[in-house]
Design a protein around this motif. Structure first.
Motif, PDB file in Angstrom:
ATOM      1  N   ALA A  89       0.812  -1.202   0.000  1.00  0.00           N
ATOM      2  CA  ALA A  89       0.000   0.000   0.000  1.00  0.00           C
ATOM      3  C   ALA A  89       0.850   1.259   0.000  1.00  0.00           C
ATOM      4  O   ALA A  89       0.331   2.348   0.135  1.00  0.00           O
ATOM      5  N   SER A  90       2.153   1.119  -0.150  1.00  0.00           N
ATOM      6  CA  SER A  90       3.023   2.282  -0.222  1.00  0.00           C
ATOM      7  C   SER A  90       2.657   3.080  -1.462  1.00  0.00           C
ATOM      8  O   SER A  90       2.122   2.525  -2.433  1.00  0.00           O
ATOM      9  N   PRO A  91       2.907   4.370  -1.477  1.00  0.00           N
ATOM     10  CA  PRO A  91       2.540   5.175  -2.651  1.00  0.00           C
ATOM     11  C   PRO A  91       3.094   4.617  -3.954  1.00  0.00           C
ATOM     12  O   PRO A  91       2.365   4.508  -4.949  1.00  0.00           O
ATOM     13  N   ARG A  92       4.372   4.239  -3.962  1.00  0.00           N
ATOM     14  CA  ARG A  92       4.946   3.730  -5.198  1.00  0.00           C
ATOM     15  C   ARG A  92       4.294   2.403  -5.594  1.00  0.00           C
ATOM     16  O   ARG A  92       3.982   2.160  -6.760  1.00  0.00           O
ATOM     17  N   GLY A  93       4.096   1.522  -4.605  1.00  0.00           N
ATOM     18  CA  GLY A  93       3.458   0.237  -4.894  1.00  0.00           C
ATOM     19  C   GLY A  93       2.041   0.407  -5.412  1.00  0.00           C
ATOM     20  O   GLY A  93       1.612  -0.308  -6.326  1.00  0.00           O
ATOM     21  N   GLU A 265      10.062   8.082  -7.586  1.00  0.00           N
ATOM     22  CA  GLU A 265       9.820   8.714  -6.285  1.00  0.00           C
ATOM     23  C   GLU A 265       8.360   9.147  -6.265  1.00  0.00           C
ATOM     24  O   GLU A 265       7.947   9.990  -7.057  1.00  0.00           O
ATOM     25  N   VAL A 266       7.565   8.538  -5.369  1.00  0.00           N
ATOM     26  CA  VAL A 266       6.123   8.754  -5.368  1.00  0.00           C
ATOM     27  C   VAL A 266       5.671   9.274  -4.009  1.00  0.00           C
ATOM     28  O   VAL A 266       6.075   8.747  -2.967  1.00  0.00           O
ATOM     29  N   LYS A 267       4.819  10.298  -4.066  1.00  0.00           N
ATOM     30  CA  LYS A 267       4.283  10.882  -2.833  1.00  0.00           C
ATOM     31  C   LYS A 267       2.787  11.095  -2.996  1.00  0.00           C
ATOM     32  O   LYS A 267       2.325  11.653  -3.992  1.00  0.00           O
ATOM     33  N   LYS A 268       2.028  10.620  -2.006  1.00  0.00           N
ATOM     34  CA  LYS A 268       0.586  10.812  -2.016  1.00  0.00           C
ATOM     35  C   LYS A 268       0.270  12.251  -1.645  1.00  0.00           C
ATOM     36  O   LYS A 268       0.765  12.775  -0.642  1.00  0.00           O
ATOM     37  N   THR A 269      -0.560  12.906  -2.468  1.00  0.00           N
ATOM     38  CA  THR A 269      -0.823  14.332  -2.238  1.00  0.00           C
ATOM     39  C   THR A 269      -2.261  14.627  -1.846  1.00  0.00           C
ATOM     40  O   THR A 269      -2.602  15.788  -1.622  1.00  0.00           O
TER      41      THR A 269
END
Length: 575
Positions: A89-93, A265-269
């Motif tokens: 459930a990580s942002p990148r995943g 590099e992924v970030k939930k916004t």
């Protein structure tokens, strides 16, 4: 307080003894345990109530230890589940999984369409194909003459190739209604190659053995320089097919894709409600950064994959297999070695990446799919915007659109329809628009409908092109289409080409491709060139020349008898 089971001291608020695991306090004196009267934990086999342990009997500490170990195991498993779940459930995943799900949806839609695997036909070295086109109508307004007499002119081609049987049959012909204008046929049976024409060789076939070609030419001409010429058509085809990218390349592409994904590099916004194809869609937004160095590594990997097919070496092997002298091979390959197309392309992309730097996009997910990808950047002083929207129809793959804007120019692509064939019909409506300063300067439209189980005409496709609101041309085609996992059979009874509202011409067209079901190469009494002496060859040359002259006269008579004189002269001057 003290445990009533083992006598060890324990905390007053403890529910279980830390030493033996017994319940704090145990059952009250004279009370009946809930399980009394049925066999179970703590009940004797006879089903009576629990009996007190005999004096001096060993304490029942095993049960407590098992309960304690079980509680600990459950806790560890729960932690593992939470940990693994958080990993996926990580942002990148999450973003990676959505892109995978999206790609799978479009691939599944393509599979439902049922297009044949032409690559497999090539790998199996078994292909049968045919093509036929016939003029069915032409506008007389183009030249001011009645052109209806030209109806029925056409061209046909067919070929069968079986690498396993080392046989091939190919034919090219032109016709006018029921009259055959000209035809050529080539047959190959291992090293034997046969050529014939109804018009130029009177239907007879002349053959040669390609593996002894050099010696045969030497014997005929006395020229020693040609004696090394030798090849086998099927060996040459095997060399070409061997150079085709295989499983190693597929593995390299997967590794490159995996490395690129790992570098994201992924970030939930946050959450955002978007209007996607007229439908209000709740999405989760992510900001994705693709590092420049990761992109350059990916470009290098793709360059290696594309360059893995060494065409220079392939051509060298082909020339060697044909017996071409080494010095001539060097001359032929000199120019090819200077062509490094993929390397030049990779260098150009990496130069562009130096200007671009890291690529940053905003990705919006809904229902586990990618709903939108937005990009905005200033490149060399020019603002560039790009937006990809997916979903919004009855099925996820039914709608998609792409918008690219830069320096007052716009490219808009919109596609909608029933892309999964739900209900028995595949449909698609695609529009490509080009705008400058908000004004449309060009548009291409496409409307297609295909009913796999439909009877009769089950396929229709219309393509139109206009500029600044003025129609430049429209192509309409209608007929039948049959698809399977290894074949395609298209028969279009009516292909109409219009411009400025006027039909320019119309055609009928047939195209088919599939596996070769086995074939026989049968040539009746061929004349082998190796068996001919110099006089025979001279006679053959004269015969070919005479037949060509007769054919030209026959064509002149045919066209003269069928066409009005003014049209005939107009066509002669045109060509």
């Amino acid at each position: 307080m003290f445990c009533k089971n083992c006598g060890k001291e324990m905390r007053d608020d403890a529910r279980f003894c830390p030493n033996c695991g017994a319940v704090n306090g145990g059952p009250a004196a004279g009370s009946v345990p809930p399980d009394a009267g049925r066999q179970g934990w703590g009940a004797p086999a006879g089903g009576a109530g629990a009996a007190a342990p005999a004096e001096g009997a060993p304490k029942r500490r095993g049960l407590g230890l098992v309960i304690g170990a079980g509680v600990a195991a459950v806790a560890v498993i729960a932690l593992l589940v939470v940990g693994v779940s958080s990993l996926f459930a990580s942002p990148r995943g999450t973003v990676e999984k959505a892109f995978t799900k999206t790609a799978a949806a479009f691939e599944e839609a393509g599979d439902k369409l049922g297009m044949p695997d032409l690559v497999k036909l090539q790998k199996d070295r078994s292909i049968s194909g045919s093509f036929r086109v016939e003029l069915t109508g032409i506008s007389s307004q183009l030249v001011g003459y009645d052109l209806s007499d030209l109806y029925g002119l056409g061209l046909g081609m067919r070929a069968n190739y079986s690498g396993k049987d080392r046989k091939m049959d190919a034919q090219l012909s032109a016709f006018w209604d029921d009259d055959e204008l000209v035809s050529f046929q080539m047959l190959a049976d291992n090293a034997n190659l046969y050529l014939g024409s109804s018009q130029f060789t009177d239907g007879s076939f002349y053959g040669l053995n390609t593996e002894t070609l050099g010696d045969d030419l030497k014997n005929l001409s006395g020229d020693d320089s040609v004696e090394d010429i030798s090849f086998n058509l099927f060996d040459l085809m095997d060399i070409i097919l061997k150079a085709t990218p295989g499983e190693e390349n597929e593995k390299a592409v997967k590794e490159a894709n995996k490395a690129l994904k790992a570098a994201l590099e992924v970030k939930k916004t946050g959450a955002k409600t978007m209007d996607i194809h007229g439908k209000s869609t709740k999405t989760t937004a992510y900001h994705v950064v693709i590092p420049q160095d990761a992109l350059e590594d990916y470009v290098n990997a793709m360059e290696d994959v594309l360059s893995s097919v060494d065409y220079v070496s392939m051509y060298e092997e082909l020339f060697q297999a044909m017996g071409v002298p080494g010095d001539e091979i060097d001359d032929l390959l000199a120019d090819l070695e200077d062509l490094y197309v993929y390397g030049d392309l990779a260098d150009a992309i990496k130069y562009f990446l130096d200007e671009l730097g890291d690529v940053e996009v905003d990705v919006y997910l809904s229902g586990g799919y990618v709903s939108a990808v937005l990009y905005e950047e200033r490149i060399q002083g020019t603002k560039v915007e790009a937006a990809l929207y997916l979903g919004g129809g009855d099925q996820y793959v039914d709608n998609l659109s792409l918008e690219i804007r830069a320096d007052g120019g716009e490219l808009l692509v919109e596609s909608a329809g029933n892309h999964t064939g739900k209900g028995g019909a595949f449909t698609d409506e695609t529009t490509i628009r080009i705008k400058e300063d908000g004004r449309s300067v060009g548009r291409l439209t496409s409307e297609m409908r295909y009913e796999p189980k439909g009877k009769g005409d089950n396929f229709r496709w219309e393509i139109g092109v206009d500029s600044s609101g003025v129609s430049l041309g429209v192509v309409e085609m209608e007929g039948s289409l049959a698809l399977s996992k290894d074949s395609l059979d298209l028969k279009l009874e009516d292909v109409s080409v219009r411009t400025m509202g006027m039909e320019v011409f119309s055609l009928s067209l047939e195209y088919a491709i599939g596996p070769c079901k086995g074939m026989e190469v049968s040539v009746s009494s061929p004349t082998m060139l190796a068996d001919m002496d110099e006089d025979d060859l001279m006679d053959l040359g004269y015969d070919l020349q005479a037949n060509a002259q007769d054919w030209a006269l026959d064509m002149q008579d045919l066209f003269t008898s069928r066409l009005p004189s003014d049209l005939l002269w107009a066509l002669m001057y045109a060509f």
